[in-house]
Write a protein that holds these residues in place. Structure first.
Motif, PDB file in Angstrom:
ATOM      1  N   ARG A  86       0.885  -1.173   0.000  1.00 45.72           N
ATOM      2  CA  ARG A  86       0.000   0.000   0.000  1.00 45.72           C
ATOM      3  C   ARG A  86       0.915   1.213   0.000  1.00 45.72           C
ATOM      4  O   ARG A  86       1.890   1.264   0.735  1.00 45.72           O
ATOM      5  CB  ARG A  86      -0.851   0.037   1.258  1.00 45.72           C
ATOM      6  CG  ARG A  86      -1.603   1.366   1.439  1.00 45.72           C
ATOM      7  CD  ARG A  86      -2.213   1.510   2.824  1.00 45.72           C
ATOM      8  NE  ARG A  86      -3.274   0.545   3.038  1.00 45.72           N
ATOM      9  CZ  ARG A  86      -4.503   0.648   2.530  1.00 45.72           C
ATOM     10  NH1 ARG A  86      -4.833   1.671   1.789  1.00 45.72           N
ATOM     11  NH2 ARG A  86      -5.399  -0.272   2.790  1.00 45.72           N
ATOM     12  N   GLU A  87       0.582   2.183  -0.805  1.00 44.22           N
ATOM     13  CA  GLU A  87       1.332   3.435  -0.790  1.00 44.22           C
ATOM     14  C   GLU A  87       1.108   4.124   0.558  1.00 44.22           C
ATOM     15  O   GLU A  87      -0.018   4.134   1.062  1.00 44.22           O
ATOM     16  CB  GLU A  87       0.890   4.342  -1.942  1.00 44.22           C
ATOM     17  CG  GLU A  87       1.448   3.908  -3.271  1.00 44.22           C
ATOM     18  CD  GLU A  87       2.954   3.954  -3.315  1.00 44.22           C
ATOM     19  OE1 GLU A  87       3.545   5.029  -3.083  1.00 44.22           O
ATOM     20  OE2 GLU A  87       3.562   2.899  -3.570  1.00 44.22           O
ATOM     21  N   SER A  89       1.326   7.352   1.589  1.00 45.26           N
ATOM     22  CA  SER A  89       0.820   8.717   1.628  1.00 45.26           C
ATOM     23  C   SER A  89      -0.704   8.753   1.612  1.00 45.26           C
ATOM     24  O   SER A  89      -1.356   7.949   0.941  1.00 45.26           O
ATOM     25  CB  SER A  89       1.364   9.486   0.415  1.00 45.26           C
ATOM     26  OG  SER A  89       0.610  10.631   0.155  1.00 45.26           O
ATOM     27  N   LEU A  91      -2.345  10.855   0.095  1.00 44.15           N
ATOM     28  CA  LEU A  91      -2.663  11.236  -1.276  1.00 44.15           C
ATOM     29  C   LEU A  91      -2.754  10.016  -2.197  1.00 44.15           C
ATOM     30  O   LEU A  91      -3.591   9.971  -3.099  1.00 44.15           O
ATOM     31  CB  LEU A  91      -1.592  12.211  -1.795  1.00 44.15           C
ATOM     32  CG  LEU A  91      -1.809  12.826  -3.155  1.00 44.15           C
ATOM     33  CD1 LEU A  91      -3.051  13.702  -3.180  1.00 44.15           C
ATOM     34  CD2 LEU A  91      -0.583  13.652  -3.548  1.00 44.15           C
ATOM     35  N   THR A  92      -1.913   9.018  -1.958  1.00 43.03           N
ATOM     36  CA  THR A  92      -1.856   7.851  -2.832  1.00 43.03           C
ATOM     37  C   THR A  92      -2.200   6.547  -2.117  1.00 43.03           C
ATOM     38  O   THR A  92      -2.067   5.470  -2.694  1.00 43.03           O
ATOM     39  CB  THR A  92      -0.449   7.720  -3.452  1.00 43.03           C
ATOM     40  OG1 THR A  92       0.512   7.628  -2.395  1.00 43.03           O
ATOM     41  CG2 THR A  92      -0.126   8.901  -4.348  1.00 43.03           C
ATOM     42  N   HIS A  94      -4.813   5.002  -1.589  1.00 38.04           N
ATOM     43  CA  HIS A  94      -5.933   4.215  -2.114  1.00 38.04           C
ATOM     44  C   HIS A  94      -5.485   3.171  -3.139  1.00 38.04           C
ATOM     45  O   HIS A  94      -6.278   2.379  -3.614  1.00 38.04           O
ATOM     46  CB  HIS A  94      -6.983   5.140  -2.742  1.00 38.04           C
ATOM     47  CG  HIS A  94      -6.479   5.904  -3.916  1.00 38.04           C
ATOM     48  ND1 HIS A  94      -5.637   7.000  -3.788  1.00 38.04           N
ATOM     49  CD2 HIS A  94      -6.679   5.734  -5.234  1.00 38.04           C
ATOM     50  CE1 HIS A  94      -5.345   7.468  -4.982  1.00 38.04           C
ATOM     51  NE2 HIS A  94      -5.964   6.726  -5.873  1.00 38.04           N
ATOM     52  N   TRP A  95      -4.209   3.171  -3.485  1.00 38.50           N
ATOM     53  CA  TRP A  95      -3.713   2.189  -4.431  1.00 38.50           C
ATOM     54  C   TRP A  95      -2.458   1.522  -3.889  1.00 38.50           C
ATOM     55  O   TRP A  95      -1.838   1.997  -2.952  1.00 38.50           O
ATOM     56  CB  TRP A  95      -3.460   2.790  -5.815  1.00 38.50           C
ATOM     57  CG  TRP A  95      -2.370   3.828  -5.914  1.00 38.50           C
ATOM     58  CD1 TRP A  95      -2.502   5.178  -5.745  1.00 38.50           C
ATOM     59  CD2 TRP A  95      -0.989   3.610  -6.219  1.00 38.50           C
ATOM     60  NE1 TRP A  95      -1.299   5.800  -5.927  1.00 38.50           N
ATOM     61  CE2 TRP A  95      -0.341   4.861  -6.231  1.00 38.50           C
ATOM     62  CE3 TRP A  95      -0.236   2.476  -6.492  1.00 38.50           C
ATOM     63  CZ2 TRP A  95       1.003   5.005  -6.495  1.00 38.50           C
ATOM     64  CZ3 TRP A  95       1.116   2.624  -6.757  1.00 38.50           C
ATOM     65  CH2 TRP A  95       1.718   3.881  -6.766  1.00 38.50           C
ATOM     66  N   HIS A 134      -1.272  -1.209  -9.124  1.00 39.68           N
ATOM     67  CA  HIS A 134      -0.331  -0.842 -10.175  1.00 39.68           C
ATOM     68  C   HIS A 134       0.765  -1.903 -10.226  1.00 39.68           C
ATOM     69  O   HIS A 134       1.073  -2.524  -9.213  1.00 39.68           O
ATOM     70  CB  HIS A 134       0.342   0.494  -9.872  1.00 39.68           C
ATOM     71  CG  HIS A 134      -0.602   1.643  -9.761  1.00 39.68           C
ATOM     72  ND1 HIS A 134      -0.160   2.927  -9.584  1.00 39.68           N
ATOM     73  CD2 HIS A 134      -1.962   1.744  -9.799  1.00 39.68           C
ATOM     74  CE1 HIS A 134      -1.181   3.757  -9.517  1.00 39.68           C
ATOM     75  NE2 HIS A 134      -2.295   3.049  -9.629  1.00 39.68           N
ATOM     76  N   ASP A 178      -8.051  -1.463 -12.274  1.00 44.25           N
ATOM     77  CA  ASP A 178      -9.046  -0.569 -11.676  1.00 44.25           C
ATOM     78  C   ASP A 178     -10.338  -0.723 -12.473  1.00 44.25           C
ATOM     79  O   ASP A 178     -10.325  -0.516 -13.693  1.00 44.25           O
ATOM     80  CB  ASP A 178      -8.554   0.863 -11.732  1.00 44.25           C
ATOM     81  CG  ASP A 178      -9.515   1.868 -11.097  1.00 44.25           C
ATOM     82  OD1 ASP A 178     -10.374   1.451 -10.305  1.00 44.25           O
ATOM     83  OD2 ASP A 178      -9.398   3.060 -11.404  1.00 44.25           O
TER      84      ASP A 178
END
Length: 180
Positions: A86-87, A89, A91-92, A94-95, A134, A178
């Motif tokens: 999991r990222e 941040s 900001l990121t 969610h991916w 990703h 996605d």
């Protein structure tokens, strides 16, 4: 070994990974690299001593919220694995990226990679609450077709980003899954 008896398991903590499993992960990575896969080590042949520190780094960073190890076994033998992250941040967050997708070359074309990827998708969605995944795949190996069959889409390329041998450069193919 009967490939219909495939089981998967995920590991959420370094304490969950036994020394024997670390050796099996390392051995698998050596076999995959020396068979022409696994871009982390571009100049095969590689050996256990060269690969073990990378396995240790992956295992030592395991944490339920941010990094998981997913393994595939047939009759108790490790036949594939991947890392799901999991990222960190907001900001990121969610991916997540999928890294080190590997299957033992002796078990290719038996659905192990697809099973691992489908289980990673389920874990990402149901357990980690991610919205998309990703990954980056090496060009020139047909990997994008494998991922596309599983619902992934190519979203770009970094031309000649991967140097596999002295003069063999390959594109890094950026892919997205996605929705999950």
């Amino acid at each position: 070994m009967d490939p219909t008896k495939l089981s998967t398991r995920q590991y959420l903590s370094p304490d969950d990974v036994t020394p024997d499993l670390r050796r099996c992960l390392t051995s698998c990575w050596v076999e995959v690299t020396n068979a022409g896969g696994a871009a982390e080590f571009p100049f095969p042949p590689v050996d256990l001593e060269e690969v073990a520190p990378s396995v240790d780094l992956i295992v030592d960073q395991l944490a339920a919220g941010t990094s998981r190890l997913l393994t595939a076994h047939v009759e108790g033998h490790l036949v594939g694995w991947l890392q799901l992250r999991r990222e960190p941040s907001a900001l990121t967050g969610h991916w997540g990226p999928v890294h080190h997708v590997q299957s033992d070359p002796r078990f290719r074309r038996r659905g192990i990679g697809a099973d691992l990827m489908n289980e990673a998708r389920r874990i990402a969605r149901e357990e980690m609450g991610l919205r998309q995944l990703h990954l980056a795949a090496r060009g020139g190996a047909g990997l994008e077709r494998f991922y596309e069959r599983l619902g992934w889409k190519e979203v770009g390329r970094w031309p000649a980003a991967l140097r596999l041998t002295g003069d063999d450069y390959r594109d890094e193919i950026l892919m997205l899954l996605d929705p999950l």
